[in-house]
Write a protein that holds these residues in place. Sequence first.
Motif, PDB file in Angstrom:
ATOM      1  N   ALA A   1       0.816  -1.218   0.000  1.00 45.47           N
ATOM      2  CA  ALA A   1       0.000   0.000   0.000  1.00 45.47           C
ATOM      3  C   ALA A   1       0.851   1.271   0.000  1.00 45.47           C
ATOM      4  N   LEU A   2       2.138   1.141   0.322  1.00 45.90           N
ATOM      5  CA  LEU A   2       2.977   2.326   0.519  1.00 45.90           C
ATOM      6  C   LEU A   2       4.125   2.454  -0.472  1.00 45.90           C
ATOM      7  N   ASN A   3       4.637   1.347  -0.969  1.00 53.42           N
ATOM      8  CA  ASN A   3       5.805   1.363  -1.860  1.00 53.42           C
ATOM      9  C   ASN A   3       6.995   2.062  -1.194  1.00 53.42           C
ATOM     10  N   ALA A   4       7.257   1.682   0.036  1.00 52.55           N
ATOM     11  CA  ALA A   4       8.371   2.265   0.779  1.00 52.55           C
ATOM     12  C   ALA A   4       9.662   1.475   0.602  1.00 52.55           C
ATOM     13  N   VAL A   5       9.550   0.138   0.564  1.00 49.56           N
ATOM     14  CA  VAL A   5      10.709  -0.748   0.419  1.00 49.56           C
ATOM     15  C   VAL A   5      10.742  -1.243  -1.018  1.00 49.56           C
ATOM     16  N   ILE A   6      11.859  -0.998  -1.703  1.00 51.76           N
ATOM     17  CA  ILE A   6      11.913  -1.291  -3.142  1.00 51.76           C
ATOM     18  C   ILE A   6      12.766  -2.500  -3.480  1.00 51.76           C
ATOM     19  N   SER A   7      13.583  -2.988  -2.542  1.00 46.63           N
ATOM     20  CA  SER A   7      14.373  -4.188  -2.807  1.00 46.63           C
ATOM     21  C   SER A   7      14.695  -4.885  -1.497  1.00 46.63           C
TER      22      SER A   7
ATOM     23  N   PHE B   1      21.268   3.977 -12.727  1.00 50.14           N
ATOM     24  CA  PHE B   1      22.215   3.281 -11.859  1.00 50.14           C
ATOM     25  C   PHE B   1      21.724   1.917 -11.372  1.00 50.14           C
ATOM     26  N   GLN B   2      20.644   1.398 -11.954  1.00 49.58           N
ATOM     27  CA  GLN B   2      20.064   0.170 -11.427  1.00 49.58           C
ATOM     28  C   GLN B   2      21.015  -1.025 -11.473  1.00 49.58           C
ATOM     29  N   GLY B   3      21.946  -1.042 -12.418  1.00 50.82           N
ATOM     30  CA  GLY B   3      22.854  -2.173 -12.523  1.00 50.82           C
ATOM     31  C   GLY B   3      24.200  -1.955 -11.869  1.00 50.82           C
ATOM     32  N   LEU B   4      24.375  -0.857 -11.153  1.00 48.27           N
ATOM     33  CA  LEU B   4      25.660  -0.529 -10.545  1.00 48.27           C
ATOM     34  C   LEU B   4      25.758  -1.199  -9.174  1.00 48.27           C
TER      35      LEU B   4
ATOM     36  N   PRO C   1      22.994  -3.558  -5.767  1.00 48.83           N
ATOM     37  CA  PRO C   1      22.908  -2.338  -6.564  1.00 48.83           C
ATOM     38  C   PRO C   1      22.553  -1.127  -5.700  1.00 48.83           C
ATOM     39  N   THR C   2      23.160  -0.011  -6.006  1.00 49.89           N
ATOM     40  CA  THR C   2      22.777   1.264  -5.393  1.00 49.89           C
ATOM     41  C   THR C   2      22.176   2.112  -6.503  1.00 49.89           C
ATOM     42  N   GLY C   3      20.869   2.045  -6.641  1.00 50.81           N
ATOM     43  CA  GLY C   3      20.207   2.664  -7.778  1.00 50.81           C
ATOM     44  C   GLY C   3      20.030   4.157  -7.674  1.00 50.81           C
ATOM     45  N   MET C   4      20.105   4.713  -6.461  1.00 53.77           N
ATOM     46  CA  MET C   4      19.960   6.152  -6.236  1.00 53.77           C
ATOM     47  C   MET C   4      18.647   6.705  -6.791  1.00 53.77           C
ATOM     48  N   GLY C   5      17.621   5.860  -6.806  1.00 53.27           N
ATOM     49  CA  GLY C   5      16.313   6.300  -7.271  1.00 53.27           C
ATOM     50  C   GLY C   5      16.246   6.554  -8.760  1.00 53.27           C
TER      51      GLY C   5
ATOM     52  N   SER D   1      27.919  -2.469  -5.846  1.00 53.48           N
ATOM     53  CA  SER D   1      29.107  -2.172  -5.050  1.00 53.48           C
ATOM     54  C   SER D   1      29.858  -3.459  -4.711  1.00 53.48           C
ATOM     55  N   SER D   2      31.170  -3.384  -4.742  1.00 56.13           N
ATOM     56  CA  SER D   2      31.982  -4.549  -4.401  1.00 56.13           C
ATOM     57  C   SER D   2      32.252  -4.648  -2.902  1.00 56.13           C
ATOM     58  N   ALA D   3      31.948  -3.592  -2.160  1.00 48.45           N
ATOM     59  CA  ALA D   3      32.238  -3.584  -0.722  1.00 48.45           C
ATOM     60  C   ALA D   3      31.301  -2.628  -0.003  1.00 48.45           C
ATOM     61  N   ASP D   4      31.148  -2.833   1.298  1.00 44.84           N
ATOM     62  CA  ASP D   4      30.431  -1.870   2.125  1.00 44.84           C
ATOM     63  C   ASP D   4      31.236  -0.586   2.240  1.00 44.84           C
ATOM     64  N   ASP D   5      30.560   0.549   2.325  1.00 42.11           N
ATOM     65  CA  ASP D   5      31.278   1.764   2.688  1.00 42.11           C
ATOM     66  C   ASP D   5      31.366   1.858   4.212  1.00 42.11           C
ATOM     67  N   GLU D   6      31.998   2.916   4.709  1.00 45.38           N
ATOM     68  CA  GLU D   6      32.257   3.004   6.147  1.00 45.38           C
ATOM     69  C   GLU D   6      30.967   3.064   6.957  1.00 45.38           C
ATOM     70  N   LEU D   7      29.967   3.787   6.462  1.00 42.38           N
ATOM     71  CA  LEU D   7      28.725   3.905   7.219  1.00 42.38           C
ATOM     72  C   LEU D   7      28.037   2.550   7.350  1.00 42.38           C
ATOM     73  N   MET D   8      27.984   1.784   6.250  1.00 44.33           N
ATOM     74  CA  MET D   8      27.370   0.462   6.317  1.00 44.33           C
ATOM     75  C   MET D   8      28.153  -0.446   7.255  1.00 44.33           C
ATOM     76  N   THR D   9      29.457  -0.329   7.243  1.00 43.03           N
ATOM     77  CA  THR D   9      30.291  -1.101   8.169  1.00 43.03           C
ATOM     78  C   THR D   9      29.911  -0.798   9.613  1.00 43.03           C
ATOM     79  N   ARG D  10      29.658   0.463   9.910  1.00 42.80           N
ATOM     80  CA  ARG D  10      29.305   0.845  11.285  1.00 42.80           C
ATOM     81  C   ARG D  10      27.885   0.400  11.635  1.00 42.80           C
ATOM     82  N   PHE D  11      26.978   0.422  10.670  1.00 40.77           N
ATOM     83  CA  PHE D  11      25.643  -0.123  10.933  1.00 40.77           C
ATOM     84  C   PHE D  11      25.740  -1.602  11.302  1.00 40.77           C
ATOM     85  N   ARG D  12      26.536  -2.340  10.545  1.00 38.69           N
ATOM     86  CA  ARG D  12      26.703  -3.765  10.848  1.00 38.69           C
ATOM     87  C   ARG D  12      27.343  -3.951  12.224  1.00 38.69           C
TER      88      ARG D  12
END
Length: 478
Positions: free
Chosen positions: A42-48, A93-96, A85-89, A98-109
């Motif tokens: 109903a919201l289309n908030a989560v896309i992948s 960029f839908q097929g781009l 993929p990081t599509g950036m909306g 990433s080969s690694a997490d960036d620093e922020l994602m590392t800290r979230f984990r």
Amino acid sequence: MKISEYTAFDALGLAELVRRREVTPSELMDVASTAIEQVNPALNAVISSLRDDAERAIRAGLPEGPFTGVPYLVKDLGILVAGTPTGMGSRLFQGLVSSADDELMTRFRRAGLVSLGKTNTPELGLNVVTEPAAHGPTRNPWRPDRTPGGSSGGAAAAVAARMVPMAHGNDVAGSIRIPSSCCNLFGLKPTRGRVPTGPIEGEVLMGFATDHVLTRSVRDSAALLDAIAGPDAGAPYFTASGPRSFLEEARSPPGRLRIAFTDASWSGVPVHDECKLAVRRAAALCEQLGHEVVPARPEIAWEKVRIAFRMLLSYHAHMFDRVCPLYGLAAGRGTLEATTLTMAEAGRRMSAVDLHDVLVARDQLARQLGQFFTQFDALLTPTLATLPIPPGTLDADDPTVSAEGWLDRIFEFAAFTPLFNVNGSPAMSVPLHMSADGLPVGVHFAGRYADDATLLRLAGQLEQAAPWDKRRPGICAK
């Protein structure tokens, strides 16, 4: 665990259940996935989905952190997740991948978060609503005929609808605070340099951009800031934290603050009566809590703000002309929305002198605001100039709109938030008001540079005095 039990807790509450072994990370992942399946259509908030990644992380053993086992969502913009993929909306960029997490994602984990998916965002974050051609519009769970705001609109809709207790966002002109206001959430934009931007960029969008989170509780926002704050390797600068944790600050009395307030926009854009009423009521509440509340505001020339935000034009021209060719990506009408192309084309026409004008405007505004905050601890304004608007009001695929015209249009809605991206000071939207017809209306507090702690202490006090989390939208996991 039932969904009704899951949605009763904030993120720290769920983490405490995991620590006490009353629930497992896998059980939380399953109930959160069910909540997403229940309300996301109903919201289309989560896309992948990042469910496979989440399962691998749980099997490998989650680190002991403040949010171990807590379901989470990351925005599809401004963060890199390995193998995803990081599509950036954007269609471009839908097929781009990433080969690694960036620093922020590392800290979230490292904080123990379990990321289950990516949330919708407007193309490249160049809108204050979330309606990309790539994925379609996100709806507001309070009223699906209204926007949840943007650019972290998918995150806001997901948190407000109780899919997850909090979600990643980022903020260039209000993109954490705008959707927080639209969706009855707490949203803090931290001080420039507080949250890492590496390893690829040292300063995102000339320092205007920062990452953090949208939450239902103040303490979740504070605790996550503790988990992600601090410099990463090669940071050009950073903002040091104080002697106490941000979570301790959020739990501490703020003392007697001197708070300025205004309900008039610097650009002259009319402000909706409900937004003005929200400020008056917030000012009265602050006064009742013992603060000195004074009608005052910094005298800002809005034209300088407009000049400063021309950095968006040069940034996207550089992205399409220099970065995209490195990945074999061709920017064009079939892959990008009209206003994105228009802004990039305007950026190509900018000279080095024009770019220097951006930097001068940025620094002059920072000095003016710095002087203002020698007299006041905080400035209270509306978060937005009007109530959440209907989808389609801000059409980013309109080829008739000029680059400057597009910026003016989005700043008619977001008339207050962009100023504090220019100077980099902390600012927050606090969900203290509901309109007569049941729409959330946030109020905005900005503070002195590097003084996130004072805002968090004030936010904690306001949350105790006027709690907002018992309010639930019509579209909500249950």
